[in-house]
Design an enzyme around this catalytic site. Structure first.
Site: not given
Length: 624
Positions: A2, A27, A75, A490, A494, A497, A513, A619
């Site tokens: 936080c 954050r 948080w 990545e 993104k 997120e 597979h 963050k």
């Protein structure tokens, strides 16, 4: 995880704290609060559930004034995200208030004992225990001799199990802030007759550039006269003052709609800054300063361990390919959150590389300490000067991304890739795995990357057009081979997120597979199919990836291909193509990620998501 801001000085404290909390919104948080005193005013507290604007409204309705105080964005970890559970928390008497980042693992046993002693609790949080313990040792001594606030805090922290950064004030000792750290970051800012405490540098950057980070076990007493720093036993401690070179303007949006978009567009500059001063274009030589690991030790190393979390772990996976290809040293990459729980094998001739944007990621610090305890020297890649992993590392390669405010990492990632490439070149040269001609060529290619990034950013509209088509998709699949597989991971991260679309990154060779079962006409599949025509291995990977692309099309999947400029063949096979400039195989990831960042950004914006502050994320993950 936080935000904390504290101030003591001669100015009106409320605007300073609120402004600092706003600069820490990246954050992540779900409630906020402030406590102030001074100028003859008693201790005053305002708290609110939700965003800072709710706290500001509470202050507007009931103004408060003072010259010192503390603020917090919370948080939730213990207790619901309510006004009642928001920080600051006070003791029974209302004369002590505390803000806290971290987790008190033994709070239930402490709370039970305090209740038996007559303390009354009003929240569901672990933090309230801290306030009551300080009350016990500060106000209720019963012998006629009252200890100082810092003495009471010292006694308190010795009873806490877990990790914490806490800041305390009491009108019983006016114009004093006491801060203590054991885990999550805490920074002290030095001004002119005014001093600051915060959980991260951007909170105080508009007021001072001179800061120092508290170390684990440090306790700071901050007054208008200065800062006294000791350990938890009261022994004096010294910390080096850092002069932060970040321009405060860098932390503003600069005309962009979101911090994330601004930071995507800052990548050419950030990669250039991370490179400059570290390479010789004439000789190809790599210069890495702040390296407390000798060339002899690098030559003797038999393995590199990489430990990181999240986006930094993806950078580490790409770094594995760079280091093994260029320097011919075996590399093992682990999630820092898992590594120390499996009793990893670390030999003295192993070098452990830890990667963290903030330098304060709790799991990465723990992995670093585990490696050191097993005899390994550690090397850090980090964006924050003076942060914990840099202080504990034998050497550091700083990225020069500048402050990254958006929760979803963008420029920090490309700078980590750049730093890993520089390290791979350095290691290759030290170990004699690269000729001077090869080194010069590699450096020259690296110097071209910022310009190529600028070219890529001129094609933003292509990503926005794709976002219009796919904003309502429920799932995405990202595929890549070799060094491109971590970029698929990545890219998927993104998207999930910031847009909350389920997305998965997968090695292209693993399609048969399992993932083939997911493909239908509703599934967009992003396939990284770039190529380095001068590299036979790259061309082989390209051919295999093209086969995967055709498999997807044969099953009615919708293909978004990423290809190298000049590749006309792929247009016939894919539904949509995003081109990147040509680059050597080891440098292509720095370019490949940018269109994926932009695609995720535009989809999230179109879905009405909070791009800079995604739900449930922070963050810097400074607690486990």
């Amino acid at each position: 995880m936080c935000g904390i801001v504290g101030y003591v000085g001669k100015k009106h404290v409320v605007p300073i704290i609120i402004d600092g909390l706003r600069r820490l919104e990246y954050r992540g948080y779900d409630s906020a609060g402030i406590a102030v005193a001074g100028n003859g005013e008693g201790l005053q507290i305002r708290r609110a559930e939700g965003k800072l604007r709710n706290l500001e409204e509470a202050i507007r309705l009931k103004p408060l004034h003072g010259t010192y105080g503390i603020g917090h964005t919370r948080w939730a970890t213990h207790g619901r995200p309510t006004e009642e559970n928001a920080h600051p928390h006070r003791d029974c008497t209302g004369k002590i208030v505390v803000v806290h980042n971290g987790i008190v693992e033994n709070y239930l046993s402490l709370k039970k004992k305090l209740i038996e002693e007559g303390h009354r609790f009003t929240t569901e949080t672990d933090t309230e225990v801290i306030a009551h313990l300080i009350e016990k040792y500060f106000l209720n001594t019963g012998n006629g001799h009252r200890p100082t606030l810092e003495q009471a805090v010292r006694r308190t922290v010795k009873e806490l199990s877990g990790v914490f950064a806490l800041v305390v004030i009491s009108p019983e000792e006016p114009n004093k802030i006491v801060a203590a750290r054991n885990g999550p970051p805490a920074v002290v800012g030095l001004g002119n007759d005014e001093y600051f405490v915060a959980s991260d540098v951007p909170a105080i950057l508009y007021h001072t550039r001179d800061i120092f980070f508290l170390g684990d076990g440090d306790l700071a007493v901050v007054t208008p006269e200065g800062v006294q720093l000791t350990d938890f036993d009261g022994k004096p401690v010294e910390r080096k003052v850092q002069h932060v070179t970040w321009d405060p303007i860098m932390a503003e949006k600069g005309g962009f709609k979101h911090f994330m978009l601004k930071e995507i567009y800052e990548q050419p500059r950030a990669v250039r800054d991370t490179t400059l001063g570290r390479v010789s274009q004439d000789t190809g030589h790599i210069f890495l300063e702040e390296m407390g690991i000798s060339e002899a030790e690098f030559r003797a190393a038999k393995k590199i361990n990489i430990a990181a979390c999240g986006t930094s772990w993806h950078a580490g996976q790409s770094g594995k390919f760079m280091i093994e290809t260029l320097a011919r040293v075996p590399v093992e990459v682990d999630y820092a959150s898992e590594w120390r729980y499996r009793d990893p094998i670390v030999e003295p001739d192993t070098i452990t590389l830890v990667i963290s944007q903030s330098g304060e990621t709790a799991d990465t610090i723990a992995a670093q300490r585990e490696a050191k305890a097993k005899g390994s020297k550690t090397l850090a890649i980090c964006n924050v000067v003076g942060s914990m992993i840099t202080r504990e590392a034998s050497g550091t390669i700083y990225t020069h991304a500048g402050p990254e405010i958006g929760v979803a990492s963008t420029k920090a990632f490309t700078c980590q890739l750049t730093a890993l490439y520089l390290f791979a070149l350095y290691l290759a040269q030290v170990r004699g795995a690269m000729t001077p001609e090869q080194a010069r060529s590699a450096v020259q290619e690296l110097m071209l990357i910022p310009g190529k990034l600028e070219r890529l950013l001129t094609r933003d509209e292509e990503c926005e057009d794709l976002a219009k088509r796919f904003q309502r998709a429920h799932d995405f699949l990202f595929l890549g081979r070799g060094i491109h597989y971590p970029i698929a991971l990545e890219g998927a991260l993104k998207l999930k997120e910031i847009s909350y679309i389920h997305a998965e990154g997968y090695p292209a060779g693993e399609m048969k597979h399992g993932p083939n079962a997911l493909i239908d006409e509703n599934l967009p599949v992003v396939i990284i199919a770039t190529r380095d025509v001068s590299n036979p291995d790259s061309m082989l990977r390209y051919e295999k990836t093209m086969s995967n692309l055709k498999e997807v099309k044969a099953r009615s999947g919708v293909v978004i291909a990423m290809a190298t400029e000049g590749d006309e063949e792929i247009k016939e096979a894919a539904d949509h193509v995003l081109y990147i400039p040509p680059a050597p195989e080891e440098l292509a990831p720095v370019l490949e990620i940018v269109p994926l960042q932009l695609l995720a950004y535009h989809i999230a914006v179109r879905r009405g998501c909070d791009v800079d502050q995604p739900r449930n994320l922070a963050k810097s993950v400074t607690v486990e």
